[in-house]
Design an enzyme around this catalytic site. Structure first.
Site, PDB file in Angstrom:
ATOM      1  N   GLU A   1       0.870  -1.170   0.000  1.00  0.00           N
ATOM      2  CA  GLU A   1       0.000   0.000   0.000  1.00  0.00           C
ATOM      3  C   GLU A   1       0.916   1.232   0.000  1.00  0.00           C
ATOM      4  OE1 GLU A   1      -3.427   0.744   0.244  1.00  0.00           O
ATOM      5  OE2 GLU A   1      -2.826   2.830   0.433  1.00  0.00           O
TER       6      GLU A   1
ATOM      7  N   CYS B   1      -5.644   5.100   5.762  1.00  0.00           N
ATOM      8  CA  CYS B   1      -5.267   3.894   5.035  1.00  0.00           C
ATOM      9  C   CYS B   1      -6.471   3.135   4.513  1.00  0.00           C
ATOM     10  CB  CYS B   1      -4.459   2.989   5.965  1.00  0.00           C
ATOM     11  SG  CYS B   1      -3.801   1.551   5.097  1.00  0.00           S
TER      12      CYS B   1
ATOM     13  N   CYS C   1      -5.309  -1.035   6.409  1.00  0.00           N
ATOM     14  CA  CYS C   1      -5.607  -1.247   7.832  1.00  0.00           C
ATOM     15  C   CYS C   1      -6.694  -0.254   8.225  1.00  0.00           C
ATOM     16  CB  CYS C   1      -4.354  -1.074   8.678  1.00  0.00           C
ATOM     17  SG  CYS C   1      -3.601   0.539   8.570  1.00  0.00           S
TER      18      CYS C   1
ATOM     19  N   HIS D   1      -6.747   2.842  12.696  1.00  0.00           N
ATOM     20  CA  HIS D   1      -6.599   4.236  13.126  1.00  0.00           C
ATOM     21  C   HIS D   1      -7.850   4.711  13.851  1.00  0.00           C
ATOM     22  CE1 HIS D   1      -2.720   4.745  11.238  1.00  0.00           C
ATOM     23  NE2 HIS D   1      -3.186   4.073  10.198  1.00  0.00           N
TER      24      HIS D   1
ATOM     25  N   ARG E   1       0.454  -4.500  11.197  1.00  0.00           N
ATOM     26  CA  ARG E   1       1.874  -4.256  10.921  1.00  0.00           C
ATOM     27  C   ARG E   1       2.649  -3.855  12.165  1.00  0.00           C
ATOM     28  NH1 ARG E   1      -1.466  -3.621   7.666  1.00  0.00           N
ATOM     29  NH2 ARG E   1      -1.377  -4.494   5.571  1.00  0.00           N
TER      30      ARG E   1
ATOM     31  N   SER F   1       4.270   1.297  10.121  1.00  0.00           N
ATOM     32  CA  SER F   1       5.183   1.380   8.974  1.00  0.00           C
ATOM     33  C   SER F   1       6.118   2.588   9.092  1.00  0.00           C
ATOM     34  CB  SER F   1       4.420   1.389   7.651  1.00  0.00           C
ATOM     35  OG  SER F   1       3.810   0.127   7.449  1.00  0.00           O
TER      36      SER F   1
ATOM     37  N   CYS G   1       3.243  -0.373   4.472  1.00  0.00           N
ATOM     38  CA  CYS G   1       2.107   0.479   4.112  1.00  0.00           C
ATOM     39  C   CYS G   1       2.572   1.921   4.221  1.00  0.00           C
ATOM     40  CB  CYS G   1       0.925   0.250   5.023  1.00  0.00           C
ATOM     41  SG  CYS G   1      -0.371   1.429   4.592  1.00  0.00           S
TER      42      CYS G   1
ATOM     43  N   CYS H   1       0.058   4.643   5.459  1.00  0.00           N
ATOM     44  CA  CYS H   1       0.093   4.775   6.915  1.00  0.00           C
ATOM     45  C   CYS H   1       1.364   5.454   7.392  1.00  0.00           C
ATOM     46  CB  CYS H   1       0.040   3.402   7.565  1.00  0.00           C
ATOM     47  SG  CYS H   1      -1.618   2.802   7.778  1.00  0.00           S
TER      48      CYS H   1
END
Ligand code: NFE
Ligand code: MG
Length: 566
Positions: free
Chosen positions: A14, A61, A64, A68, A478, A501, A545, A548
């Site tokens: 991503e 994102c 995911c 958040h 992650r 990330s 990602c 993110c």
């Protein structure tokens, strides 16, 4: 002479990530990880109502999507010292677990399996021998020679059509692809089945969360999922049993397909259990709270330094000060104003783009540090923390997986092998197996609580005058995610996200210490510089990602760099 390879963009992730490596003597000697996009979520939150923050941050994102949102409501609740009802914890926990199941399945099969599995080589497989291999490692009903023959015919039809679709443009025939044809055919068949099972997890989330991606049922203080066993429009027993059925099906796929596949691919590529360790400081946070305040948890969290499991220091719960007081984000090598390392409550996000300069600033990602150290986050960190702590579920599954890998590989694979590229995959599949059980455990806890007559879903927040600070953490797929909020007179004064990330993909810091992606690439072999498959193997093992990591798009959408095709 050292050669520079630039992989830009890294695909099957991503967001936009560029990796530069220096290669000498067919080995990587130096690496740079550069986040190539900038978004603006932290900035646009300023001045808004803290109760709305989760709806904005969730849009950081598209992968995911829930995480958040969860971290955001936890941050506001922490600032207000607000607990949430048990039902809300259980509903959130089921969503958290199911989202991770979807995410881990998609990561292994869709985003990274093709670094190991040669789809074209699957055409040389014998379906009967493939069934023998698959049945020797698992009882999955899909492992029949009939099914494998169908999949082989499907791949043959794709190859004959000249349109490989999702299988186009991979490094087929690369010398590092060592799986026998039957293992390739088995994995391709499971790749196709994975599409169905990740969807089942998503469906269960949508029933709980109103929609998916991007759930709609959170609130500061609880959830808005009305619970009533006797009402069609509420979360009732029909819907709960539907969720249970879907979760059990996903658990079957994880235990009988995903986990055995990772063990088998690991055992057949055993040298990759020694490449890719990189940063062996680990950070994970406890998650799946079992009480209203977030003091007891089903998943452990803490820090480990220099790969020494004896150095484990755990986090006690939401609001933990060892966590709160040790995190700073560095921007010395990032495209932001200033050189300072700032704790998140004082964090600043002022973009200042200069060119890519490997000796200066070269990424939109900040570089988070814990007590001055880079930390690797992700399923491996959490499994190592659990292993170090003696968490029974984690120890049992890790030991069983290592034993199975040892007998398939014909050499002893010990816990040390976890510090590696394939160790990250193994840890993720073990975490998925644990989360599948825990999703069902929290389903049971929810049903029992409803059975006791408790239908409470929310404790409404009130915002006092003056300033409050809070942070919320969540162990996302992650790794460790935290949101930090400063509230003034009921409005957001500052908001900072320190994201998994960002920890892993971040650049060097003021002391020139590389981040986890960068460190993990050093020492990896490169068989063919024109086809740097090995870079993908190690970088993908983290599940990058960048949406993110940077969570900040230039509104004008300008091009930030030219894409250099390999
Ligand atoms: Ni965009 Fe995310 C997860 C978060 S990334 S995928 O998991 O937070 O680091
Ligand atoms: Mg941030």
């Amino acid at each position: 002479m050292a050669k520079r390879i630039i992989v830009d963009p890294i695909t099957r992730i991503e967001g936009h990530l560029r990796i530069d490596v220096e290669v000498d003597n067919q080995k990587i000697t130096k690496a740079w990880s550069s986040a190539q996009m900038w978004r603006g979520i932290e900035v646009i939150l300023k001045g808004r109502d803290p109760r709305d923050a989760w709806l904005f941050t969730q849009r950081i994102c598209g992968v995911c999507t829930t995480v958040h949102a969860i971290a955001s409501v936890r941050a506001v609740e922490n600032a207000l010292n607000l607990e949430v009802p048990l039902n809300a914890q259980y509903v959130r926990n089921m969503i958290v677990a199911l989202h991770a199941l979807h995410d881990h399945i998609v990561h292994f099969y869709i985003l990274s399996a093709l670094d190991w599995v040669d789809v074209v080589a699957a055409l040389k497989a014998d379906p009967v021998k493939t069934a023998q291999l698959a049945q020797s490692i698992s009882n999955w009903p899909g492992n029949s020679s009939k099914r494998f023959k169908q999949v082989k015919d499907k791949v043959q039809a794709l190859v004959d059509s000249g349109q490989l679709g999702p299988f186009a443009n991979a490094y087929w025939g690369h010398p590092a692809m060592v799986l026998p044809p039957e293992a390739n055919l088995m994995a391709v068949s499971h790749y196709l089945e994975a599409l169905d099972y990740q969807r089942k997890a998503d469906q269960a989330i949508a029933i709980l969360g109103g929609k998916n991606p991007h759930i709609q049922n959170l609130a500061v203080g609880g959830v808005t999922t009305a619970i009533n066993p006797n009402r069609d429009i509420a979360l009732n027993m029909d819907k709960l049993y539907w969720i249970k059925q879907l979760t059990e099906e996903v658990r079957g796929f994880i235990k009988e397909v995903y986990l055995p596949d990772v063990i088998a691919i690991g055992a057949l590529n055993k040298e990759w259990l020694s490449y890719g360790a990189g940063v062996t400081n680990y950070l994970a946070v406890p998650d799946l709270p079992l009480d209203s305040a977030g003091k007891t948890f089903d998943l452990p969290g803490g820090t480990i330094f220099a790969g020494d499991l004896g150095s484990l220091k755990e986090f006690a719960g939401f609001g933990d000060d060892y966590f709160r007081d040790n995190i700073k984000e560095h921007v010395a090598r990032s495209w932001y104003e200033g050189e300072d390392e700032l704790p998140p409550f004082q964090g600043k996000t002022v973009p200042q783009y200069t060119d890519f300069n490997p000796d200066g600033k070269y990424s939109w990602s900040k570089a988070p540090r814990f007590n001055g150290q880079p930390m690797q986050v992700g399923p491996l960190a959490q499994m190592l923390v659990g292993y170090a702590k003696g968490d029974q579920r984690i120890v049992a599954l890790v030991d069983e997986a290592l034993n199975r890998a040892s007998s398939l590989a014909g050499v002893k694979v010990g816990p040390q092998a976890l510090h590696s590229t394939l160790g990250r995959h193994l840890a993720r599949s073990i975490r998925a197996a644990i989360l599948a059980d825990l999703a069902l455990k929290h389903w049971q806890l929810l049903v029992e609580n409803i059975d006791r007559g408790d239908l409470t879903i929310m404790y409404p927040p009130t915002f006092p005058a003056g300033e409050q600070q809070g942070f919320g953490f969540h162990e996302a797929p992650r790794g460790t995610l935290s949101h930090w909020i400063v509230i003034e007179n009921g409005r957001i004064k500052n908001y900072q996200c320190v994201v998994p990330s960002t920890w892993n993909a971040g650049p060097r810091d003021a002391k020139d210490i590389p981040g986890p992606y960068e460190a993990s690439l050093v020492g990896n072999p490169i068989a063919e510089p024109q086809k740097p498959l090995e870079v993908l193997r190690t970088v993908h093992s983290f599940d990058p990602c960048i949406a993110c990591a940077v969570h900040l798009l230039r509104p004008e959408g300008g091009e930030l760099s030219t894409v250099k095709v390999l």
